[in-house]
Design a protein around this motif. Sequence first.
Motif, PDB file in Angstrom:
ATOM      1  N   ASN A   1       5.424-130.545   0.614  1.00 52.40           N
ATOM      2  CA  ASN A   1       4.566-129.694  -0.225  1.00 52.40           C
ATOM      3  C   ASN A   1       3.847-128.630   0.603  1.00 52.40           C
ATOM      4  OD1 ASN A   1       3.486-128.884  -2.703  1.00 52.40           O
ATOM      5  ND2 ASN A   1       1.653-130.144  -2.431  1.00 52.40           N
ATOM      6  N   GLN A   2       4.566-128.008   1.553  1.00 58.48           N
ATOM      7  CA  GLN A   2       4.043-126.967   2.437  1.00 58.48           C
ATOM      8  C   GLN A   2       2.857-127.433   3.269  1.00 58.48           C
ATOM      9  OE1 GLN A   2       4.207-122.761   1.239  1.00 58.48           O
ATOM     10  NE2 GLN A   2       4.520-123.440  -0.874  1.00 58.48           N
ATOM     11  N   SER A   3       2.781-128.744   3.541  1.00 58.94           N
ATOM     12  CA  SER A   3       1.632-129.289   4.256  1.00 58.94           C
ATOM     13  C   SER A   3       2.056-130.093   5.483  1.00 58.94           C
ATOM     14  CB  SER A   3       0.809-130.191   3.326  1.00 58.94           C
ATOM     15  OG  SER A   3       0.334-129.466   2.211  1.00 58.94           O
ATOM     16  N   PHE A   4       1.158-130.180   6.444  1.00 58.81           N
ATOM     17  CA  PHE A   4       1.381-131.003   7.632  1.00 58.81           C
ATOM     18  C   PHE A   4       0.060-131.652   8.017  1.00 58.81           C
ATOM     19  CE2 PHE A   4       0.166-126.811   9.053  1.00 58.81           C
ATOM     20  CZ  PHE A   4      -0.600-126.987  10.188  1.00 58.81           C
ATOM     21  N   ILE A   5       0.157-132.744   8.757  1.00 65.45           N
ATOM     22  CA  ILE A   5      -1.020-133.483   9.204  1.00 65.45           C
ATOM     23  C   ILE A   5      -1.072-133.404  10.718  1.00 65.45           C
ATOM     24  CG2 ILE A   5       0.215-135.714   9.234  1.00 65.45           C
ATOM     25  CD1 ILE A   5      -2.455-136.981   8.200  1.00 65.45           C
ATOM     26  N   HIS A   6      -2.280-133.202  11.253  1.00 66.69           N
ATOM     27  CA  HIS A   6      -2.397-132.994  12.700  1.00 66.69           C
ATOM     28  C   HIS A   6      -3.812-133.315  13.153  1.00 66.69           C
ATOM     29  CE1 HIS A   6      -4.148-128.690  12.279  1.00 66.69           C
ATOM     30  NE2 HIS A   6      -4.048-129.189  11.062  1.00 66.69           N
ATOM     31  N   SER A   7      -3.987-133.399  14.470  1.00 68.22           N
ATOM     32  CA  SER A   7      -5.296-133.658  15.055  1.00 68.22           C
ATOM     33  C   SER A   7      -5.821-132.389  15.706  1.00 68.22           C
ATOM     34  CB  SER A   7      -5.211-134.785  16.097  1.00 68.22           C
ATOM     35  OG  SER A   7      -6.475-134.997  16.695  1.00 68.22           O
TER      36      SER A   7
ATOM     37  N   VAL B   1      -8.361-135.738  12.708  1.00 73.80           N
ATOM     38  CA  VAL B   1      -7.086-135.787  12.007  1.00 73.80           C
ATOM     39  C   VAL B   1      -7.296-135.215  10.607  1.00 73.80           C
ATOM     40  CG1 VAL B   1      -5.294-137.271  11.042  1.00 73.80           C
ATOM     41  CG2 VAL B   1      -6.207-137.737  13.329  1.00 73.80           C
ATOM     42  N   ARG B   2      -6.486-134.229  10.253  1.00 67.08           N
ATOM     43  CA  ARG B   2      -6.659-133.503   8.999  1.00 67.08           C
ATOM     44  C   ARG B   2      -5.319-133.047   8.453  1.00 67.08           C
ATOM     45  NH1 ARG B   2     -10.027-128.446  10.224  1.00 67.08           N
ATOM     46  NH2 ARG B   2     -11.059-129.739  11.808  1.00 67.08           N
ATOM     47  N   ILE B   3      -5.316-132.645   7.202  1.00 66.84           N
ATOM     48  CA  ILE B   3      -4.135-132.066   6.573  1.00 66.84           C
ATOM     49  C   ILE B   3      -4.354-130.567   6.422  1.00 66.84           C
ATOM     50  CG2 ILE B   3      -2.743-131.959   4.454  1.00 66.84           C
ATOM     51  CD1 ILE B   3      -3.349-134.946   4.052  1.00 66.84           C
ATOM     52  N   SER B   4      -3.329-129.793   6.786  1.00 67.11           N
ATOM     53  CA  SER B   4      -3.370-128.340   6.623  1.00 67.11           C
ATOM     54  C   SER B   4      -2.186-127.890   5.785  1.00 67.11           C
ATOM     55  CB  SER B   4      -3.332-127.643   7.982  1.00 67.11           C
ATOM     56  OG  SER B   4      -4.535-127.843   8.702  1.00 67.11           O
ATOM     57  N   SER B   5      -2.302-126.702   5.216  1.00 70.19           N
ATOM     58  CA  SER B   5      -1.252-126.169   4.357  1.00 70.19           C
ATOM     59  C   SER B   5      -0.868-124.759   4.791  1.00 70.19           C
ATOM     60  CB  SER B   5      -1.732-126.147   2.902  1.00 70.19           C
ATOM     61  OG  SER B   5      -0.789-125.495   2.067  1.00 70.19           O
ATOM     62  N   PHE B   6       0.399-124.428   4.543  1.00 70.39           N
ATOM     63  CA  PHE B   6       0.865-123.063   4.762  1.00 70.39           C
ATOM     64  C   PHE B   6       0.865-122.258   3.460  1.00 70.39           C
ATOM     65  CE2 PHE B   6       3.433-124.674   8.599  1.00 70.39           C
ATOM     66  CZ  PHE B   6       2.421-124.328   9.470  1.00 70.39           C
TER      67      PHE B   6
ATOM     68  N   PRO C   1      -0.928-120.059   0.978  1.00 69.40           N
ATOM     69  CA  PRO C   1      -2.148-119.247   0.964  1.00 69.40           C
ATOM     70  C   PRO C   1      -3.077-119.566  -0.211  1.00 69.40           C
ATOM     71  CG  PRO C   1      -0.224-117.891   1.387  1.00 69.40           C
ATOM     72  CD  PRO C   1       0.285-119.234   0.972  1.00 69.40           C
ATOM     73  N   LYS C   2      -2.535-120.159  -1.266  1.00 66.10           N
ATOM     74  CA  LYS C   2      -3.352-120.472  -2.440  1.00 66.10           C
ATOM     75  C   LYS C   2      -4.050-121.823  -2.317  1.00 66.10           C
ATOM     76  CE  LYS C   2      -0.270-117.850  -5.501  1.00 66.10           C
ATOM     77  NZ  LYS C   2       0.643-117.938  -6.672  1.00 66.10           N
ATOM     78  N   SER C   3      -3.681-122.620  -1.308  1.00 64.45           N
ATOM     79  CA  SER C   3      -4.253-123.946  -1.144  1.00 64.45           C
ATOM     80  C   SER C   3      -5.618-123.878  -0.464  1.00 64.45           C
ATOM     81  CB  SER C   3      -3.312-124.822  -0.304  1.00 64.45           C
ATOM     82  OG  SER C   3      -3.953-126.025   0.061  1.00 64.45           O
ATOM     83  N   PRO C   4      -6.552-124.756  -0.876  1.00 62.22           N
ATOM     84  CA  PRO C   4      -7.844-124.815  -0.173  1.00 62.22           C
ATOM     85  C   PRO C   4      -7.696-125.304   1.264  1.00 62.22           C
ATOM     86  CG  PRO C   4      -7.648-126.622  -1.755  1.00 62.22           C
ATOM     87  CD  PRO C   4      -6.491-125.700  -2.010  1.00 62.22           C
ATOM     88  N   LEU C   5      -6.533-125.876   1.593  1.00 62.14           N
ATOM     89  CA  LEU C   5      -6.272-126.364   2.951  1.00 62.14           C
ATOM     90  C   LEU C   5      -5.465-125.362   3.778  1.00 62.14           C
ATOM     91  CD1 LEU C   5      -5.334-130.073   2.089  1.00 62.14           C
ATOM     92  CD2 LEU C   5      -7.565-129.178   2.790  1.00 62.14           C
ATOM     93  N   PHE C   6      -5.330-124.135   3.264  1.00 58.98           N
ATOM     94  CA  PHE C   6      -4.549-123.114   3.967  1.00 58.98           C
ATOM     95  C   PHE C   6      -5.070-122.932   5.390  1.00 58.98           C
ATOM     96  CE2 PHE C   6      -3.930-118.458   4.915  1.00 58.98           C
ATOM     97  CZ  PHE C   6      -2.578-118.558   5.203  1.00 58.98           C
ATOM     98  N   ASP C   7      -4.138-122.945   6.360  1.00 66.38           N
ATOM     99  CA  ASP C   7      -4.486-122.880   7.784  1.00 66.38           C
ATOM    100  C   ASP C   7      -3.832-121.652   8.411  1.00 66.38           C
ATOM    101  OD1 ASP C   7      -4.991-123.358  10.496  1.00 66.38           O
ATOM    102  OD2 ASP C   7      -4.876-125.530  10.240  1.00 66.38           O
ATOM    103  N   GLU C   8      -4.520-120.552   8.348  1.00 72.47           N
ATOM    104  CA  GLU C   8      -3.969-119.295   8.858  1.00 72.47           C
ATOM    105  C   GLU C   8      -3.797-119.321  10.373  1.00 72.47           C
ATOM    106  OE1 GLU C   8      -4.670-114.461   8.335  1.00 72.47           O
ATOM    107  OE2 GLU C   8      -6.277-115.876   7.825  1.00 72.47           O
ATOM    108  N   LYS C   9      -4.717-120.013  11.052  1.00 67.16           N
ATOM    109  CA  LYS C   9      -4.633-120.091  12.516  1.00 67.16           C
ATOM    110  C   LYS C   9      -3.314-120.699  12.956  1.00 67.16           C
ATOM    111  CE  LYS C   9      -6.707-122.278  16.577  1.00 67.16           C
ATOM    112  NZ  LYS C   9      -7.841-123.076  17.123  1.00 67.16           N
ATOM    113  N   GLU C  10      -2.958-121.863  12.370  1.00 72.08           N
ATOM    114  CA  GLU C  10      -1.722-122.514  12.783  1.00 72.08           C
ATOM    115  C   GLU C  10      -0.492-121.759  12.294  1.00 72.08           C
ATOM    116  OE1 GLU C  10      -2.045-124.392  15.023  1.00 72.08           O
ATOM    117  OE2 GLU C  10      -3.896-125.520  14.799  1.00 72.08           O
ATOM    118  N   LEU C  11      -0.595-121.143  11.126  1.00 71.56           N
ATOM    119  CA  LEU C  11       0.522-120.332  10.630  1.00 71.56           C
ATOM    120  C   LEU C  11       0.846-119.212  11.607  1.00 71.56           C
ATOM    121  CD1 LEU C  11       2.532-119.639   8.345  1.00 71.56           C
ATOM    122  CD2 LEU C  11       0.736-118.205   7.350  1.00 71.56           C
ATOM    123  N   ASN C  12      -0.182-118.583  12.158  1.00 69.69           N
ATOM    124  CA  ASN C  12       0.019-117.439  13.053  1.00 69.69           C
ATOM    125  C   ASN C  12       0.574-117.834  14.414  1.00 69.69           C
ATOM    126  OD1 ASN C  12      -0.883-115.613  11.147  1.00 69.69           O
ATOM    127  ND2 ASN C  12      -3.007-115.647  11.866  1.00 69.69           N
ATOM    128  N   ARG C  13       0.372-119.105  14.814  1.00 70.10           N
ATOM    129  CA  ARG C  13       0.895-119.495  16.126  1.00 70.10           C
ATOM    130  C   ARG C  13       2.056-120.501  16.020  1.00 70.10           C
ATOM    131  NH1 ARG C  13      -3.459-123.340  19.299  1.00 70.10           N
ATOM    132  NH2 ARG C  13      -3.783-124.918  17.686  1.00 70.10           N
TER     133      ARG C  13
END
Length: 388
Positions: free
Chosen positions: A336-342, A346-351, A353-365
């Motif tokens: 579901n366009q999501s990954f879990i990481h530390s 430990v948290r869940i992030s999403s790629f 853009p409409k998700s409240p968990l959207f993680d632009e930092k990790e998307l960019n790198r």
Amino acid sequence: MKNHNISFVYLIIGLLVLGSCSSSKEEQVSPIIEELKNEYAPDKRVAIFDLKFENGILKGETDQLKGLQELKAKLGNEGIKFTDKVRILPSQGLGNQTQALITLSVANLRSEPHHSAELSTQATLGTPLKVLKEKEGWYLVQTPDQYLAWVDEAGIALCDSLKMNNWKESEKVIYTTTTGFAFNDKEESEKISDLVAGNILQLAKISQDHFEIVFPDGRTGFIPKSEGMLFQNWIKGGELTDEKLISTAKTMMGTPYLWGGTSIKGVDCSGFTKTIYYLNGKIIPRDASQQVREGSLVDTLKNWENLEVGDLLFFGQPATETSKEKVVHVGMWIGNQSFIHSRGRVRISSFDPKSPLFDEKELNRYLKTKRYRNSPSKGIQNVQEIGI
């Protein structure tokens, strides 16, 4: 007086010639050592080939016996005479105690032999280790993922081959609850140790509600049967599934980031992915820069539809004309366009853009994704392959 002056001049000339010859030999030998180091110990985190040639003496230490033998053969072929003062690891000073078992729920392994040194990694109760040398109550050890680090003697039980074989052949219990305790009796009246998921203990007896267990250092105790499993049943638990990987990862939600951490008590990014796979019966490399070398390449173009649960995503700086790719972070895909990481915890992030968990930092790198499930990769082992 003149004769003394002439003798002194000759002496100086002789010393200069000898020094020049010695320097020439060192310049000849150094590239040979470097070539073999790149072949046998390209990663100092998992192999030792610290050798040098000075004044006709080959010295240093190594755990790569084959590489040392090849070096000596090459020097012989070049007609280079030398005195061999290389220390071969494991050190002879250890006698026959060149193995060990972790005796704490989580042992801290450090970069140098003292408590103020950087935390390199961790190892959990029951983990078998190779022991390479000792220094003032600290031991340089190698974990099942081949990582090298120092552990305080209070965290291990030294073993000879016989004791280790007895441990490996004995029936064991694995602790499967996130955290808990071992008790001194079935009434659970006194705690004798804390425990974390993945701890392995020798089985003594089974009662209606408890496993009677033995620690590697000989302590005995009890754990509730509901909090553990017979080790052989656990390793036969079937193939990795999406549900198992996601469930394991989510048991660590909120666990604080800890540089060098590889346990429920605290994890760094690669320690987290390593722990997820360990708790599902797999031993994978320790660091993100090592994990990225394993598995099968799945994606480099952000085509998320190609990813599957359990895939590892790597982040960092891409290669340029003047620099190599640099991997600095890793997480696990959960769909579901999501990954879990530390990262921080430990948290869940999403790629998305409409998700409240959207993680632009990790998307960019983002750099790439590698697949570990069902991947014939040398650095991915089943737990039973390491002889626990």
